[in-house]
Design an enzyme around this catalytic site. Structure first.
Site, PDB file in Angstrom:
ATOM      1  N   LYS A  67      -2.204  -1.504  -3.866  1.00  0.00           N
ATOM      2  CA  LYS A  67      -3.069  -0.327  -3.804  1.00  0.00           C
ATOM      3  C   LYS A  67      -2.235   0.936  -3.855  1.00  0.00           C
ATOM      4  CE  LYS A  67      -6.024   1.916  -0.533  1.00  0.00           C
ATOM      5  NZ  LYS A  67      -6.462   1.977   0.810  1.00  0.00           N
ATOM      6  N   LYS A 100       0.856  -1.182   0.000  1.00  0.00           N
ATOM      7  CA  LYS A 100       0.000   0.000   0.000  1.00  0.00           C
ATOM      8  C   LYS A 100       0.893   1.234   0.000  1.00  0.00           C
ATOM      9  CE  LYS A 100      -3.562   2.382   2.581  1.00  0.00           C
ATOM     10  NZ  LYS A 100      -4.545   2.312   3.662  1.00  0.00           N
TER      11      LYS A 100
HETATM   12  C1  PBG Z   1      -7.074   3.391   5.262  1.00  0.00           C
HETATM   13  C2  PBG Z   1      -7.643   3.248   3.898  1.00  0.00           C
HETATM   14  C3  PBG Z   1      -7.534   4.205   2.901  1.00  0.00           C
HETATM   15  C4  PBG Z   1      -8.191   3.680   1.789  1.00  0.00           C
HETATM   16  C5  PBG Z   1      -8.688   2.431   2.136  1.00  0.00           C
HETATM   17  N1  PBG Z   1      -8.310   2.170   3.459  1.00  0.00           N
HETATM   18  C6  PBG Z   1      -7.012   5.552   2.904  1.00  0.00           C
HETATM   19  C7  PBG Z   1      -5.707   5.925   3.378  1.00  0.00           C
HETATM   20  O1  PBG Z   1      -4.783   5.145   3.553  1.00  0.00           O
HETATM   21  O2  PBG Z   1      -5.580   7.122   3.575  1.00  0.00           O
HETATM   22  C8  PBG Z   1      -8.292   4.391   0.478  1.00  0.00           C
HETATM   23  C9  PBG Z   1      -9.250   3.895  -0.489  1.00  0.00           C
HETATM   24  C10 PBG Z   1      -9.503   4.798  -1.608  1.00  0.00           C
HETATM   25  O3  PBG Z   1      -8.831   5.841  -1.807  1.00  0.00           O
HETATM   26  O4  PBG Z   1     -10.419   4.486  -2.364  1.00  0.00           O
HETATM   27  N2  PBG Z   1      -7.572   2.563   6.163  1.00  0.00           N
END
Ligand code: PBG
Length: 302
Positions: free
Chosen positions: A228, A175
């Site tokens: 991601k 991520k």
């Molecule tokens: C954090 C989380 C995020 C997303 C999913 N889980 C955001 C972040 O890390 O700030 C982002 C998903 C998206 O942008 O569609 N728990």
């Protein structure tokens, strides 16, 4: 001659659940997506199921946020309640829950804070508690997105100890610290109140590190691994796919979706064609499962 196929059952649709009854409020930064109370989430889930989409992933907006994100692991929390409702109304749909503190903490970070530092190890116990609470509510799969080190092992232990040895973990393994999460932070009201997430999310310049993150998560017991965001990281999806025998998921995140919607609203692009091209490219890169806000639009014309 077509090499890559995409069908709705390979997609997972994100739902944002909030307290209340009969609430269905469009999210400004994610046109076509809604903040839903648990009853409305169940209604939406029935529609998603009828469209042949494989599953939903649930995010929660609590009544109140606090430094420890307490509502996140409360058995009466919104995600737990929505999970129970969806499970009782949908028989085919896979229910995945997002496990992370950031939606529930007043400071907006994914872990506990001391001073201005995220406390990795102290956070693990709470994440495990949240996963068990989701499992008790009926989640089929838990998906930790916090990026704390050691959380897959902690969650696996927690689940095993609570009688959920068979419950799979989909880890957000690679991520990245990404600008593409902007619209989500608006939707989940989870922007960090100070600092950023670079201490625990990955540097967009790295790909070999992604493989290390994936190996660590697989060793700790991840059943599926996620990359991601998706579109700016197609090479990472490919590398992960080649490096592991686990199913690979990719999250086509909020910013990727909002850009398409915004350009389409101005008549600059052919939305339907562009969406199909994007989702197909993610699949071609190696994703077995795609989490996407486009799922309903795609399935309607699949
Ligand atoms: C954090 C989380 C995020 C997303 C999913 N889980 C955001 C972040 O890390 O700030 C982002 C998903 C998206 O942008 O569609 N728990």
């Amino acid at each position: 001659m077509r090499e890559t196929r995409l069908s709705p059952e390979q997609l997972i649709y994100p739902l944002f659940v909030m307290p209340g009854e009969g609430v269905r409020r469009e999210i400004g930064s994610l046109p076509g997506c809604f903040h839903l109370s648990p009853d409305e989430a169940a209604r939406e889930a029935r529609e998603v199921e009828a469209l042949g989409i494989g599953g939903v992933i649930l995010f929660g907006l609590p009544h109140a946020k606090d430094p420890r994100g307490s509502e996140g692991y409360d058995d009466q929390g919104v995600v737990q309640e929505a999970t129970r409702r969806i499970r009782s109304e949908c028989k085919e749909l896979l229910v995945v829950t997002d496990v992370c503190l950031c939606e529930y903490t007043s400071h907006g970070h994914c872990g506990l804070i001391s001073g201005h530092e995220v406390q990795n190890d102290e956070t693990l116990e709470l994440l495990a508690k949240m996963a068990v609470s989701h499992a008790k509510a009926g989640a089929h799969v838990v998906a930790p997105s916090d990026m704390m080190d050691g959380r897959v092992a902690a969650i696996r232990d927690g689940l095993d100890g609570a009688g959920f040895a068979d419950l799979p973990i989909l880890s957000y393994a690679a991520k990245y610290a990404s600008a593409f999460y902007g619209p989500f932070r608006d939707a989940a009201d989870s922007a960090p109140q100070f600092g950023d997430r670079r201490g625990y999310q990955m540097d967009p310049a790295n790909v070999r590190e992604a493989l290390k993150e994936v190996w660590l998560d697989v060793e700790e017991g991840a059943d599926m691994v996620m990359v991601k965001p998706a579109l700016p990281y197609l090479d990472v999806i490919r590398a992960v796919k080649e490096a592991t025998d686990r199913p690979v998921a990719a999250y086509n995140v909020s910013g990727e979706y909002s850009m398409v919607k915004a350009a389409a609203a101005r008549g600059w692009i052919d939305e339907d064609r562009m969406m199909r091209e994007i989702l197909t490219s993610i699949r071609r890169a190696g994703a077995d499962i795609i989490l996407t806000y486009h799922a309903k639009d795609f399935a309607r014309k699949a």
